[in-house]
Motif scaffolding. Structure first.
Motif, PDB file in Angstrom:
ATOM      1  N   SER A  19       1.747  -6.072  -2.933  1.00  0.00           N
ATOM      2  CA  SER A  19       0.395  -4.970  -3.511  1.00  0.00           C
ATOM      3  C   SER A  19      -0.415  -4.832  -2.488  1.00  0.00           C
ATOM      4  O   SER A  19      -0.637  -3.657  -2.981  1.00  0.00           O
ATOM      5  CB  SER A  19      -0.259  -6.648  -4.068  1.00  0.00           C
ATOM      6  N   THR A  20      -0.765  -4.804  -1.093  1.00  0.00           N
ATOM      7  CA  THR A  20      -1.870  -4.670  -0.680  1.00  0.00           C
ATOM      8  C   THR A  20      -1.343  -3.043  -0.167  1.00  0.00           C
ATOM      9  O   THR A  20      -1.708  -1.861  -0.920  1.00  0.00           O
ATOM     10  CB  THR A  20      -2.364  -4.761   0.452  1.00  0.00           C
ATOM     11  N   VAL A  21      -0.124  -2.448  -0.428  1.00  0.00           N
ATOM     12  CA  VAL A  21       0.462  -1.195   0.176  1.00  0.00           C
ATOM     13  C   VAL A  21       0.820  -0.024  -1.127  1.00  0.00           C
ATOM     14  O   VAL A  21       0.257   0.566  -0.962  1.00  0.00           O
ATOM     15  CB  VAL A  21       1.533  -1.259   1.126  1.00  0.00           C
ATOM     16  N   LEU A  22       1.392  -1.037  -2.748  1.00  0.00           N
ATOM     17  CA  LEU A  22       1.347   0.033  -2.715  1.00  0.00           C
ATOM     18  C   LEU A  22      -0.032   0.326  -4.074  1.00  0.00           C
ATOM     19  O   LEU A  22      -0.437   1.154  -4.157  1.00  0.00           O
ATOM     20  CB  LEU A  22       2.045  -1.374  -4.280  1.00  0.00           C
ATOM     21  N   ALA A  23      -0.659  -0.499  -3.469  1.00  0.00           N
ATOM     22  CA  ALA A  23      -2.091  -0.590  -4.177  1.00  0.00           C
ATOM     23  C   ALA A  23      -3.155   0.854  -3.382  1.00  0.00           C
ATOM     24  O   ALA A  23      -3.007   2.060  -3.716  1.00  0.00           O
ATOM     25  CB  ALA A  23      -2.916  -1.794  -4.198  1.00  0.00           C
ATOM     26  N   ASN A  24      -3.045   0.759  -2.194  1.00  0.00           N
ATOM     27  CA  ASN A  24      -3.301   1.917  -1.631  1.00  0.00           C
ATOM     28  C   ASN A  24      -2.556   3.389  -1.876  1.00  0.00           C
ATOM     29  O   ASN A  24      -3.391   3.802  -1.126  1.00  0.00           O
ATOM     30  CB  ASN A  24      -3.738   0.897  -0.187  1.00  0.00           C
ATOM     31  N   VAL A  25      -1.295   2.794  -1.752  1.00  0.00           N
ATOM     32  CA  VAL A  25      -0.885   4.175  -2.150  1.00  0.00           C
ATOM     33  C   VAL A  25      -0.916   5.015  -3.635  1.00  0.00           C
ATOM     34  O   VAL A  25      -1.139   6.458  -3.375  1.00  0.00           O
ATOM     35  CB  VAL A  25       1.027   3.845  -2.465  1.00  0.00           C
ATOM     36  N   LEU A  26      -1.346   3.533  -3.976  1.00  0.00           N
ATOM     37  CA  LEU A  26      -2.011   4.327  -5.902  1.00  0.00           C
ATOM     38  C   LEU A  26      -3.467   5.310  -5.438  1.00  0.00           C
ATOM     39  O   LEU A  26      -3.424   6.150  -6.142  1.00  0.00           O
ATOM     40  CB  LEU A  26      -2.201   3.203  -6.747  1.00  0.00           C
ATOM     41  N   GLY A  27      -4.118   4.529  -4.346  1.00  0.00           N
ATOM     42  CA  GLY A  27      -5.774   4.782  -4.651  1.00  0.00           C
ATOM     43  C   GLY A  27      -5.542   5.871  -3.816  1.00  0.00           C
ATOM     44  O   GLY A  27      -6.614   6.672  -3.961  1.00  0.00           O
ATOM     45  N   GLU A  28      -4.444   7.089  -3.185  1.00  0.00           N
ATOM     46  CA  GLU A  28      -4.450   7.835  -2.864  1.00  0.00           C
ATOM     47  C   GLU A  28      -4.232   9.385  -4.133  1.00  0.00           C
ATOM     48  O   GLU A  28      -4.880  10.094  -3.326  1.00  0.00           O
ATOM     49  CB  GLU A  28      -3.602   8.560  -1.678  1.00  0.00           C
ATOM     50  N   VAL A  29      -3.268   8.956  -4.789  1.00  0.00           N
ATOM     51  CA  VAL A  29      -3.471   9.573  -5.914  1.00  0.00           C
ATOM     52  C   VAL A  29      -4.861   9.848  -6.843  1.00  0.00           C
ATOM     53  O   VAL A  29      -5.684   9.366  -6.937  1.00  0.00           O
ATOM     54  CB  VAL A  29      -2.905   8.959  -7.493  1.00  0.00           C
TER      55      VAL A  29
END
Ligand SMILES: [Zn+2]
Length: 322
Positions: A19-29
């Protein structure tokens, strides 16, 4: 109550699911900001002053200082209550409402039942996060189903739940590994959990999250970690589209910018308040399947986890025999 509602994408599920990596990828949008596991802000951020994702201690992080000033006013002696007193009260209040024992009463509940003070405090906090970040959507990877319900009960917040699930055998292996926890100092290790406990919690939390979202009519999407790492760009595109996080015409230009290769994303520094040490990674980050468990998780543990989770495995896309 605020005039506009704060939109929160809540990454829910169990620990060690990516979840950490997924959330941080989303945060780049563009328009989205990922701030980690916000439920820990009071304890690990304000009271324990652990590290923010940006590398500063929480109290020294300019982002969180601005957020807290905006939400609750400057922390000075003129205030009736200092921030640590508020934080201690929030810890107690959240612990009482998010503990395991509260699950049965929350699973089928359809009505809002939040404490008014908690609703005001959380409403102000998430609104300030969005304002300071200049974002329209806050990505919170707190994971816990019971905290998702608390957020959904805040009148000024709209929650979209992204349920991330990973094969319970992989999660069990990950919980057993020794991993550093830089949050707590150079020699600290992350919490570890035995296979049986990991499996039981996997079954309870995942089932509860799905049921709670259904009974409350929350917008919900299920995403398997394995599907995400097999095709990160495709899954991210489906997610952004499904939750209407970007205009359709923006999807490909944004993904072109974010992905350096089909499985490599460019992550910038973030202000995640708590979470897996992976939150400190930035620059080029490879999204590759972590299937070490297939070689390293012993047959007995594999069987134990399969037996303890089997009634729910097919529901989340997994086979009992692996
Ligand atoms: Zn920071």
């Amino acid at each position: 109550m605020t005039a506009t509602r704060t939109r929160v994408v809540y990454v829910g599920g169990t620990g060690r699911s990516g979840s950490t990596v997924l959330a941080n990828v989303l945060g780049e949008v563009p328009g989205l900001v990922s701030v980690g596991e916000v439920r820990f802000l009071w304890e690990r951020g304000i009271l324990q002053n652990r590290l923010c994702g940006c590398g500063d201690h929480f109290a020294d992080c300019p982002f969180w200082s601005k957020v807290l000033d905006r939400a609750f006013g400057p922390d000075d002696e003129r205030r009736a209550e200092d921030r640590s007193t508020t934080a201690r009260r929030m810890c107690r209040s959240l612990a009482e409402r998010t503990r395991m024992r509260s699950l049965p009463s929350q699973v089928g509940r359809r009505q809002r039942a939040i404490d008014p003070e908690l609703a005001t405090t959380l409403g102000r906090l998430y609104e300030a996060i969005a304002e300071v970040a200049g974002a329209e959507v806050v990505v919170d990877s707190s994971k816990l189903p019971t905290y998702a319900v608390q957020l959904a009960d805040v009148p000024s917040i709209t929650v979209q739940v992204l349920h991330l699930v990973r094969d319970p055998r992989a999660a069990a292996h990950s919980w057993r590994r020794r991993r550093a926890q830089p949050d707590l100092g150079e020699t600290a290790l992350m919490e570890r959990r035995g296979a049986a406990k990991s499996a039981v919690l996997w079954r309870i939390w995942n089932t509860a999250l799905e049921r709670m979202c259904r009974s409350r009519g929350l917008e919900y999407r299920l995403l398997n970690y394995e599907s995400f790492v097999a095709d990160p760009r495709g899954e991210l595109r489906r997610l952004l589209r499904g939750f209407a996080l970007l205009a359709p015409s923006q999807l490909d230009p944004v993904l072109d910018e974010l992905f350096e290769a089909p499985d490599v994303v460019r992550l910038s520094s973030n202000h995640t308040v708590a979470g897996n040490p992976a939150r400190h990674h930035h620059g080029s980050v490879a999204l590759v399947p972590d299937d070490e468990w297939r070689d390293r998780l012993g047959a007995a543990d594999r069987r134990l986890v399969s037996v303890l989770t089997w009634p729910t495995l097919p529901r989340f896309g997994y086979r009992a025999r692996v």
